[in-house]
Scaffold this active site. Structure first.
Site, mmCIF file in Angstrom:
data_model
loop_
_atom_site.group_PDB
_atom_site.id
_atom_site.type_symbol
_atom_site.label_atom_id
_atom_site.label_comp_id
_atom_site.label_asym_id
_atom_site.label_seq_id
_atom_site.Cartn_x
_atom_site.Cartn_y
_atom_site.Cartn_z
ATOM 1 N N GLY A 133 48.245 27.671 72.237
ATOM 2 C CA GLY A 133 46.980 27.633 71.518
ATOM 3 C C GLY A 133 47.123 28.026 70.053
ATOM 4 O O GLY A 133 46.549 27.374 69.167
ATOM 5 N N ASN A 173 36.532 33.654 73.854
ATOM 6 C CA ASN A 173 37.421 34.360 74.762
ATOM 7 C C ASN A 173 36.928 35.747 75.135
ATOM 8 O O ASN A 173 37.329 36.297 76.146
ATOM 9 C CB ASN A 173 38.828 34.442 74.160
ATOM 10 C CG ASN A 173 38.821 34.871 72.720
ATOM 11 O OD1 ASN A 173 38.180 34.246 71.872
ATOM 12 N ND2 ASN A 173 39.509 35.947 72.409
ATOM 13 N N SER A 204 45.783 25.644 75.754
ATOM 14 C CA SER A 204 46.946 26.467 76.073
ATOM 15 C C SER A 204 47.125 26.542 77.579
ATOM 16 O O SER A 204 46.175 26.844 78.307
ATOM 17 C CB SER A 204 46.742 27.863 75.487
ATOM 18 O OG SER A 204 47.789 28.703 75.907
ATOM 19 N N THR A 228 63.511 20.366 70.542
ATOM 20 C CA THR A 228 63.654 19.753 71.862
ATOM 21 C C THR A 228 62.493 20.200 72.750
ATOM 22 O O THR A 228 62.188 21.387 72.826
ATOM 23 C CB THR A 228 65.008 20.146 72.479
ATOM 24 O OG1 THR A 228 66.024 19.753 71.564
ATOM 25 C CG2 THR A 228 65.229 19.473 73.825
ATOM 26 N N CYS A 267 44.352 41.079 71.805
ATOM 27 C CA CYS A 267 45.000 41.211 70.502
ATOM 28 C C CYS A 267 44.450 42.392 69.727
ATOM 29 O O CYS A 267 45.156 43.008 68.947
ATOM 30 C CB CYS A 267 44.813 39.951 69.686
ATOM 31 S SG CYS A 267 44.811 38.474 70.683
#
Ligand SMILES: *Cc1c(COP(=O)(O)O)cnc(C)c1O
Length: 396
Positions: free
Chosen positions: A70, A151, A199, A237, A325
């Site tokens: 995300g 959120n 996400s 990759t 967070c």
């Protein structure tokens, strides 16, 4: 009892996603860029994963970019649209006060580079007004970014209405749909967004993988330079096991959505009503109806959120206070401040985010333990003592 009620922070991988992950890691280990058979098998799987994500979102496979999650998707969408706008002399960006830090901190960086950032308020309900957006968006606007679902407080934003306003002004719209995808229906054409971030680890997929949807014609520049992967927009990759795990989780979440939504709504109602009936001086954060099915967020007066979490953890309950967070820092959540909570009250927040595997028995356990723990934390809170002695006035 052990109750995991922190699904907005991350989810446990679904067994079907673990299976897809390990099977791919074991058997389809090739580099999709290699020309030999082993590489081409990986390339085929990558292509089919892209097609499956596109079909679920209502997009074309060419509009799907695999990223590290995300945060990266948000960063790339915002920076791409902002710099493309600046080239045409447009240096205003309209967003909301309750975005995730992946958006807000990217906007801060753009502000330092000379962009004008307008953060729309959300009011007590935690929902941005489309009329406020209409007044803020003009022909100098390079980009609008409004999250689909918050959120912390779970509120669902009027992205579709805002998309119409953006379309009329020719302004690209980004939506951070990280909390929405896999939980509520998300279709890029119904929403009318130009960019969308999702996400995997928020819907039972692996951490460190996600998608950026960018509509055909929407400016997109790479954050990471290198090889030609993802049509030159994201070098490196591809993490095919994670991509396969994400797609398995996405398909399963979408297939189970109606059933799990009904189940979660029932648990949500029971939990909200139970907390309100059992705990004094508390208040639900965000809109009562227009919220994600698994989100229950409260503020309790005279409670220290961090202490609450630690005592709940002792009872086997995993929850959060503010966002993962911001916890650990002393700043109260910007989302709770934006809905008008004063600092003291915002510090006493509790976010419980349920997932499909949570049971009614677990909610009963939460309703037994949360009031007990709130009372315990209040019993040694100087703020609570002042409230009891009338030296402070109750707000809630
Ligand atoms: C979790 C989250 C993000 C960040 O996603 P990551 O994959 O962890 O980088 C961004 N926005 C919202 C709303 C989120 O909940």
């Amino acid at each position: 009892m052990f109750v995991y009620a922190d699904h907005a922070a991350t989810t446990r991988m679904l067994p079907i996603a673990v299976q897809a992950y390990t099977k791919t890691a074991d058997l389809i280990f090739g580099n999709p860029s290699s020309l030999h058979t082993v590489g081409q098998r990986a390339q085929e799987l990558l292509t089919s994963c892209r097609e499956e994500v596109a079909a679920i979102l209502g997009a074309s496979p060419r509009e799907i970019y695999f990223t590290s999650g995300g945060s990266e998707s948000d960063n790339q969408a915002l920076l791409s649209a902002a710099y493309a706008g600046a080239k045409k002399g447009k240096k205003k960006i309209v967003s909301t006060a309750i975005e995730h830090h992946a958006v807000l901190h990217t906007l801060k960086k753009l502000e330092k580079e000379g962009f004008e950032i307008v953060l729309l308020p959300v009011g007590e309900s935690g929902i941005v007004s489309a009329d406020d957006a209409r007044r803020a968006i003009d022909r100098d606007t390079a980009l609008v970014s409004v999250m689909l679902a918050n959120n912390e407080i779970g509120t669902i934003q009027p992205v579709r209405e805002i998309a119409e306003i953006c379309k009329a002004c020719g302004v690209p719209l980004h939506t951070d749909a990280v909390q929405a995808v896999g939980h509520i229906p998300v279709n890029v054409n119904e929403l009318g967004c130009d960019y969308l971030a999702l996400s995997a680890h928020k819907f039972g997929g692996p951490k460190g993988t996600g998608v950026l949807y960018a509509r055909t014609g929407a400016p997109l520049s790479p954050l990471i330079e290198g090889g030609a992967q993802e049509r030159n927009k994201r070098a490196g990759t591809e993490d095919l096991p994670s991509i396969a795990g994400m797609v398995a989780a996405l398909k399963a979440s979408v297939a189970d959505m109606d059933a799990s939504c009904a189940h979660l709504r029932k648990l949500q109602r029971k939990l909200i009503e139970g907390i309100e009936a059992r705990i004094s001086h508390c208040s639900l954060n965000g809109d009562r109806a227009n919220r994600l099915p698994g989100n229950v967020s409260f503020c309790f007066e005279g409670v220290e959120g961090e202490a609450l979490l630690l005592y709940l953890d002792d009872e086997g309950i995993c929850a959060s206070s503010g966002s993962a967070c911001t916890s650990g820092s002393l700043d109260p959540s910007h989302v709770l401040l934006a809905i008008g909570r004063v600092h003291d009250v915002a510090h006493g927040s509790l976010r419980l985010t349920l997932g499909a595997e949570n049971t009614e028995e677990e909610v009963d356990y939460l309703l037994e333990k949360i009031p007990y723990v709130v009372q315990k934390v209040r019993s040694f809170s100087p703020v609570w003592r002042d409230l009891q002695e009338g030296k402070r006035k109750f707000i809630l």
